[in-house]
Design an enzyme around this catalytic site. Structure first.
Site, PDB file in Angstrom:
ATOM      1  N   GLY A 181      38.088  22.650  42.252  1.00 25.25           N
ATOM      2  CA  GLY A 181      37.170  22.802  43.376  1.00 25.25           C
ATOM      3  C   GLY A 181      35.849  22.099  43.133  1.00 25.25           C
ATOM      4  O   GLY A 181      35.301  21.441  44.018  1.00 25.25           O
ATOM      5  N   ASP A 182      35.331  22.227  41.918  1.00 26.97           N
ATOM      6  CA  ASP A 182      34.097  21.529  41.558  1.00 26.97           C
ATOM      7  C   ASP A 182      34.273  20.021  41.630  1.00 26.97           C
ATOM      8  O   ASP A 182      33.390  19.298  42.110  1.00 26.97           O
ATOM      9  CB  ASP A 182      33.675  21.911  40.133  1.00 26.97           C
ATOM     10  CG  ASP A 182      32.992  23.264  40.063  1.00 26.97           C
ATOM     11  OD1 ASP A 182      32.220  23.577  40.990  1.00 26.97           O
ATOM     12  OD2 ASP A 182      33.224  23.998  39.101  1.00 26.97           O
ATOM     13  N   SER A 183      35.384  19.544  41.109  1.00 30.68           N
ATOM     14  CA  SER A 183      35.610  18.098  41.060  1.00 30.68           C
ATOM     15  C   SER A 183      35.738  17.505  42.463  1.00 30.68           C
ATOM     16  O   SER A 183      35.208  16.427  42.742  1.00 30.68           O
ATOM     17  CB  SER A 183      36.861  17.785  40.234  1.00 30.68           C
ATOM     18  OG  SER A 183      36.688  18.204  38.895  1.00 30.68           O
ATOM     19  N   GLY A 186      32.339  17.335  43.935  1.00 29.07           N
ATOM     20  CA  GLY A 186      31.601  16.216  43.360  1.00 29.07           C
ATOM     21  C   GLY A 186      31.987  14.888  43.986  1.00 29.07           C
ATOM     22  O   GLY A 186      31.123  14.030  44.231  1.00 29.07           O
TER      23      GLY A 186
END
Length: 409
Positions: A181-183, A186
């Protein structure tokens, strides 16, 4: 020249690092905003990572197997500078505002309202640099009833619909083994920055007024980034009241496509879900009866009998080592591939041919070693661009920052 600040050198032209000449200030911890900064830095942008004094980004101690800086931090913050600034102080605020006068983009992932409380409001940012591109990454976005709630990718993956589809149907939802999810967030933040910079250059070309940080910012919510990857999850429900379910290694409605064990404690993925591919797969595993079964000629029929098909395929793969399985399937033009572990990746000729695994020096326990790291994606030439340097030590560029501020104030 960046509006609101002193003149800078013209951007150099570099066909492989097209963002050379851009300056980005990253006010981000953990993974999402730093991933955006990494993507920009990989392709030439000067990314200045601002970290809290003494402790720095908490990622420095995540998965720390030795030393004082994790290889996770070294990976996600490669090609950047590191400076220590206390953003909660007036001195820190003034330092950032001076730096932003000659900065093209600001990336931040604090909880909404945090920068405002520190005096770095949109109006103040616009006063320092009317053309500044601002990208904000947060759990739930800058608006809406949940905007001020904290949240990591684990929460976003659940809220965005992904977690419910990961794992086996008879067990609680599982999680992908990386902060996906973070990637994804980003990636969206980096895309938003580049998109906004393109718009800025077009406006300059026609002498149009800039879009200021007050008028617009790139707003990336972790859960929305995840939600955007959920394909037809919502349309299928809205139109047909279909509720997708966890299917383990399968993909809903597609068969046969799964992971299968081999005889040598390895596994492969086989995607035999195309109509003609299915026939070739069945003939390869010695199941001509299934290849000729009219009820399996289309994907709908195969999905109905997916357990039967998976059992037939794995009965064949379990009796053969992985290399033989893949060789036989390649000869039959059936899409298949190994399920790799880290050791497989670093030894693979395809990764080596495109320099997608690069060795860089790292000091570990007082000794410098060559350590393998992932390369730069996407390729702009024949091979991955070389990583200039890994994530820096905390405050490695403090002296550089002082010199720049003196020059630019």
């Amino acid at each position: 020249m960046t509006a609101g600040g002193p003149a800078r050198e013209p951007w150099p032209l570099d066909p492989l690092r097209p963002l050379t000449g851009l300056r980005v200030v990253e006010l981000g911890n953990y993974i999402a905003a730093p991933t955006a900064g990494r993507l920009l830095a990989d392709f030439g942008a000067e990314v200045i990572k601002v970290e809290r004094p003494h402790t720095g980004d908490e990622l420095r101690t995540w998965r720390l197997y030795g030393g004082d800086t994790s290889l996770l931090y070294r990976t996600i913050n490669r090609n950047k500078r590191s400076v220590e600034v206390d953003l909660s102080t007036e001195e820190g605020r003034d330092t950032i505002l001076t730096l932003l006068r000659t900065t093209d983009a600001l990336i931040e992932n604090f909880r909404p309202g945090t920068l405002d409380r520190w005096g770095l409001t949109a109006e103040v940012l616009a006063g320092a640099n009317p053309e500044l591109v601002v990208a904000r990454v947060s759990a739930f976005g800058q608006t809406g009833p949940m905007a001020e709630r904290p949240g990591f990718a684990a929460v976003a993956e659940g809220f965005g619909g992904m977690r419910d589809l990961v794992g086996d149907p008879d067990r609680p939802p599982a999680r992908v083994g990386v902060s996906i999810g973070d990637s994804i967030a980003g990636l969206y933040a980096a895309f938003g920055v580049v998109m906004s910079l393109l718009d800025r250059e077009r406006r300059r070309h026609v002498a149009a007024a800039p879009v200021t940080p007050v008028q617009r910012h790139v707003d990336v919510a972790l859960h929305e980034a995840v939600f955007s990857m959920m394909e037809s999850l919502i349309p299928d429900y809205s139109a047909y009241q279909v509720l997708r379910r966890r299917t383990g290694g399968r993909m809903e409605g597609i068969a046969p496509s799964n992971a299968y064990e081999c005889a040598d404690d390895s596994s492969v993925v086989i995607a035999g879900n195309g109509d003609s591919i299915f026939v070739r797969l069945m003939r390869t595993i010695g199941r001509d009866d299934l290849a000729e079964d009219a009820g399996l000629a289309g994907n709908a029929g195969r999905w109905t009998r997916r357990d039967e098909l998976d059992e037939a395929i794995e009965a064949w793969t379990r009796t053969r080592p992985r290399d033989e399985v893949l060789r036989r399937l390649e000869e039959a033009s059936v899409p298949a591939g190994p399920i790799y572990r880290a050791a497989d990746i670093v030894d693979d000729e395809q990764y080596r041919a495109r320099k997608m695994v690069q060795e860089l020096p790292v000091e570990i326990d007082g000794r410098v070693r060559a350590v393998a790291f992932p390369g730069v994606v996407p390729l702009l030439g024949d091979t991955s661009l070389p990583v200039a340097h890994l994530g820096p030590d905390l405050g490695a560029d403090n002296d550089w920052l002082r010199e720049r501020l003196e020059e630019e104030s």
